[in-house]
Design an enzyme around this catalytic site. Structure first.
Site, PDB file in Angstrom:
ATOM      1  N   ASP A   1      88.413 -80.144   0.678  1.00 18.46           N
ATOM      2  CA  ASP A   1      88.074 -80.565   2.046  1.00 18.46           C
ATOM      3  C   ASP A   1      86.750 -79.998   2.543  1.00 18.46           C
ATOM      4  O   ASP A   1      86.563 -79.786   3.749  1.00 18.46           O
ATOM      5  CB  ASP A   1      89.195 -80.174   3.030  1.00 18.46           C
ATOM      6  CG  ASP A   1      90.465 -80.963   2.799  1.00 18.46           C
ATOM      7  OD1 ASP A   1      90.370 -82.113   2.334  1.00 18.46           O
ATOM      8  OD2 ASP A   1      91.556 -80.413   3.069  1.00 18.46           O
TER       9      ASP A   1
ATOM     10  N   LYS B   1      85.376 -91.314  -9.060  1.00 13.58           N
ATOM     11  CA  LYS B   1      86.305 -90.230  -8.765  1.00 13.58           C
ATOM     12  C   LYS B   1      87.290 -90.165  -9.929  1.00 13.58           C
ATOM     13  O   LYS B   1      88.229 -90.960  -9.989  1.00 13.58           O
ATOM     14  CB  LYS B   1      87.048 -90.513  -7.459  1.00 13.58           C
ATOM     15  CG  LYS B   1      88.013 -89.428  -7.021  1.00 13.58           C
ATOM     16  CD  LYS B   1      87.309 -88.297  -6.324  1.00 13.58           C
ATOM     17  CE  LYS B   1      88.319 -87.293  -5.769  1.00 13.58           C
ATOM     18  NZ  LYS B   1      87.689 -86.224  -4.985  1.00 13.58           N
TER      19      LYS B   1
END
Length: 238
Positions: free
Chosen positions: A12, A37
């Site tokens: 995050d 990803k």
């Protein structure tokens, strides 16, 4: 133009924001860009619709049509470490498959931006002890490091840089994400750059993700390093 990873000091920290912004800015230069990803976790459910936030952000802001088969390797429903999220679904992450995908994409695009998951030592295959850092080393690609500007970032960033340097991974630059303009944050940035005088960009704290498209990092030393042309200033400041 070269292929590279976007990695972070922690989870995050803003890797997806930075990956999306770099994708968008490089696409504006007329380059064929795909984000990738390798592993994403945490399926989101909203009004009967399910999606994964990382790849959904790529698709929302891309100036080019993205091939769904080229932007993700593994997706797991649980918002957890990749190895554990895979175990919950009776799967195992094939690191060699990830590396083959990256190699294929390098041959198909001007640049591939590989986004990491969590920090460098996030385990992907616990059976063989393979971490994200091992995959980065095997890919032989450089990295852009994303870090916070808030309290604690100096320690986290210097530790991450030490891990990258110990594996002889080329660090193209640093993105300082979430800056609010405080004196402490400016000192944090200056201190990190004192230890590691690398190309960089500063991204302000966003109140809404749509503000991302109002940020121009093309005149930063980081973008100069990525794209290879002269810039007029050292960092984006808001």
């Amino acid at each position: 133009m070269q292929h590279f990873w976007v990695v972070g000091t922690d989870t995050d920290v803003g890797k997806t924001i930075v990956t999306t912004l770099l994708m968008y800015q490089l696409q504006r230069q007329g380059l064929e860009i795909t984000p990738f990803k390798p592993v994403q976790t945490g399926e989101v459910y909203d009004n009967g619709h399910s999606y994964y936030a990382d790849t959904a952000m790529y698709e929302k802001f891309s100036l080019q049509a993205l091939n769904e088969n080229h932007i993700n390797g593994y997706s797991f429903r649980e918002a957890a470490s990749p190895h554990f999220a895979a175990q919950l679904e009776g799967q195992q992450i094939d690191v060699e498959d990830i590396l083959r995908r990256i190699q294929f994409l390098q041959e198909s695009y001007d640049a591939v931006i590989c986004e990491g998951a969590g920090g460098l030592f996030v385990p992907l295959d616990i059976k063989h002890g393979t971490t994200l850092l091992d995959v980065i080393v095997s890919s032989k690609l450089p990295v852009v490091l994303v870090t916070r500007t808030s309290l604690g970032t100096i320690n986290h960033t210097l530790l991450t840089m030490e891990a990258l340097n110990s594996r002889q991974i080329d660090v193209l630059g640093i993105v300082f994400n979430g800056d609010t303009g405080s004196m402490m944050e400016q000192d944090n940035i200056n201190t990190i750059l004192q230890y590691h005088p690398l190309p960089y960009a500063i991204i302000p704290q966003l109140q809404n993700i749509s503000q991302l498209m109002n940020i121009d990092i093309t005149h930063t030393t980081l973008f100069e390093r990525l794209h290879g042309y002269e810039t007029r200033s050292n960092g984006f400041t808001g």
